[in-house]
Design a protein around this motif. Structure first.
Motif, mmCIF file in Angstrom:
data_model
loop_
_atom_site.group_PDB
_atom_site.id
_atom_site.type_symbol
_atom_site.label_atom_id
_atom_site.label_comp_id
_atom_site.label_asym_id
_atom_site.label_seq_id
_atom_site.Cartn_x
_atom_site.Cartn_y
_atom_site.Cartn_z
ATOM 1 N N SER A 3 95.636 -8.592 69.556
ATOM 2 C CA SER A 3 96.386 -8.689 68.307
ATOM 3 C C SER A 3 97.736 -9.054 68.422
ATOM 4 O O SER A 3 98.306 -9.147 69.705
ATOM 5 C CB SER A 3 96.220 -7.558 67.443
ATOM 6 O OG SER A 3 97.113 -6.476 68.053
ATOM 7 N N GLU A 4 98.246 -9.836 67.507
ATOM 8 C CA GLU A 4 99.629 -10.253 67.431
ATOM 9 C C GLU A 4 100.435 -9.182 67.874
ATOM 10 O O GLU A 4 101.442 -9.129 68.635
ATOM 11 C CB GLU A 4 99.813 -11.010 66.027
ATOM 12 C CG GLU A 4 99.402 -12.207 66.061
ATOM 13 C CD GLU A 4 99.664 -12.801 64.527
ATOM 14 O OE1 GLU A 4 100.157 -12.008 63.775
ATOM 15 O OE2 GLU A 4 99.217 -14.020 64.310
ATOM 16 N N LYS A 41 101.808 -16.229 58.357
ATOM 17 C CA LYS A 41 100.848 -15.576 57.444
ATOM 18 C C LYS A 41 101.180 -16.476 56.188
ATOM 19 O O LYS A 41 99.876 -16.662 55.692
ATOM 20 C CB LYS A 41 101.036 -14.162 57.265
ATOM 21 C CG LYS A 41 100.623 -13.206 58.382
ATOM 22 C CD LYS A 41 100.968 -11.860 58.337
ATOM 23 C CE LYS A 41 100.409 -10.823 59.253
ATOM 24 N NZ LYS A 41 100.674 -9.607 59.198
ATOM 25 N N GLU A 46 96.638 -18.595 61.901
ATOM 26 C CA GLU A 46 95.969 -17.452 62.582
ATOM 27 C C GLU A 46 96.309 -17.384 64.015
ATOM 28 O O GLU A 46 96.034 -18.524 64.955
ATOM 29 C CB GLU A 46 94.543 -17.736 62.317
ATOM 30 C CG GLU A 46 93.973 -17.206 60.903
ATOM 31 C CD GLU A 46 94.327 -15.738 60.424
ATOM 32 O OE1 GLU A 46 94.321 -14.863 61.315
ATOM 33 O OE2 GLU A 46 94.384 -15.755 59.224
#
Length: 300
Positions: A3-4, A41, A46
């Motif tokens: 994930s980020e 965002k 994404e």
């Protein structure tokens, strides 16, 4: 795929362990990256791998519209450039979209420093009958007396200070170490604090520590706490100036050079890798210029 947040955490660990960055630097890098993540965002992007140079240019426009100072924009872009370079290393993406982003030219400002009269007010604020007052006075005297960074001050262990020899071992940036002399005022303040205040603070916790400076809970003092302490002391001294955490370091260097100290010696004391970093302090005060003029000009 991570994930980020996981990528960001990995990068922060890299800064802390491999690059030995200060907690202050890591804190700002994290904020700058999270700000950019929020921007992504908003743009419905994404993942970091989808970031392009065109998007980076758009982000620069957004920062400009928000009227950020040039130095702040430069720091944000520098942080993001380092982050995406790390992502390149981790094979998350092939190109660094920030590699071609030009940094705005930083505004040149002389380092802010305190005059002797302002220092006197600051040194007379602390209540030396209390543990916190003794600690604060020792921090003030050490920061001004040695010119060390706030982050370096927080790393000092009791064993690093030899009061008989009047020297202290300082652990600086990039794991570099240097010895700095401890002046008589700083020595007296540290001796008072060690003999009394620190012992009282250490009783507040069961966790024993060799850190020289402790908070009210008896735990090692953080760089953020030192900044809060300085701001509170400024307020209590009725000084109407806003100072940065580095102001006592700036004052140390300015006063040393104004009194004729060798530039190379000051460079070594400050722990600067480059002489150009020290040369910024070669400005002189109006009072000092007037003193030189009165002492040297035949018709003064």
């Amino acid at each position: 795929m991570k994930s980020e947040r996981e990528f960001i955490n990995d990068f922060l660990q890299y800064l802390m362990i491999e690059k030995n960055c200060s907690s202050y630097t890591i804190e700002h890098y994290e904020k700058d990256i999270l700000d950019f993540t929020s921007f992504l965002k908003q743009q419905a992007i994404e993942g970091f791998a989808a970031v392009s140079y065109v998007l980076v240019r758009h982000y620069l426009v957004v920062l400009h519209e928000k009227k950020y100072a040039r130095n702040t924009v430069a720091r944000k872009i520098s942080a993001l450039r380092s982050f995406f370079r790390f992502l390149n290393r981790e094979k998350v993406m092939e190109e660094n979209p920030f590699a071609m982003a030009s940094l705005p030219k930083k505004a040149k400002r002389l380092p802010q420093f305190l005059y002797t009269e302002e220092l006197e007010k600051l040194f007379n604020v602390s209540d030396l009958e209390t543990p916190i007052g003794q600690r604060n006075q020792a921090i003030l005297e050490l920061l001004y007396g040695t010119g060390i960074r706030v982050s370096e001050c927080c790393k000092i262990q009791i064993r690093d200070v030899d009061l008989k020899m009047e020297i202290a071992l300082i652990k600086g940036k990039g794991k570099k170490e240097r010895y700095v002399p401890v002046g008589s005022f700083a020595k007296e303040s540290i001796e008072r604090y060690l003999a009394d205040g620190r012992k009282v603070l250490l009783e507040k916790t069961e966790n024993k520590t060799d850190s020289l400076f402790l908070n009210y809970k008896g735990e090692p003092l953080s760089a953020r706490s030192v900044r809060d302490i300085l701001n509170k002391l400024i307020e209590e001294s009725s000084l109407t100036i806003h100072i940065s955490p580095h102001v006592l370091r700036h004052t140390f260097a300015t006063h040393m050079l104004n009194e004729g100290a060798d530039l190379r010696a000051v460079q070594e004391l400050l722990g600067h890798a480059q002489l150009s970093s020290t040369q910024v302090y070669t400005h002189v005060t109006k009072d000092h210029l007037k003193k030189i003029y009165n002492n040297t000009h035949p018709r003064a």
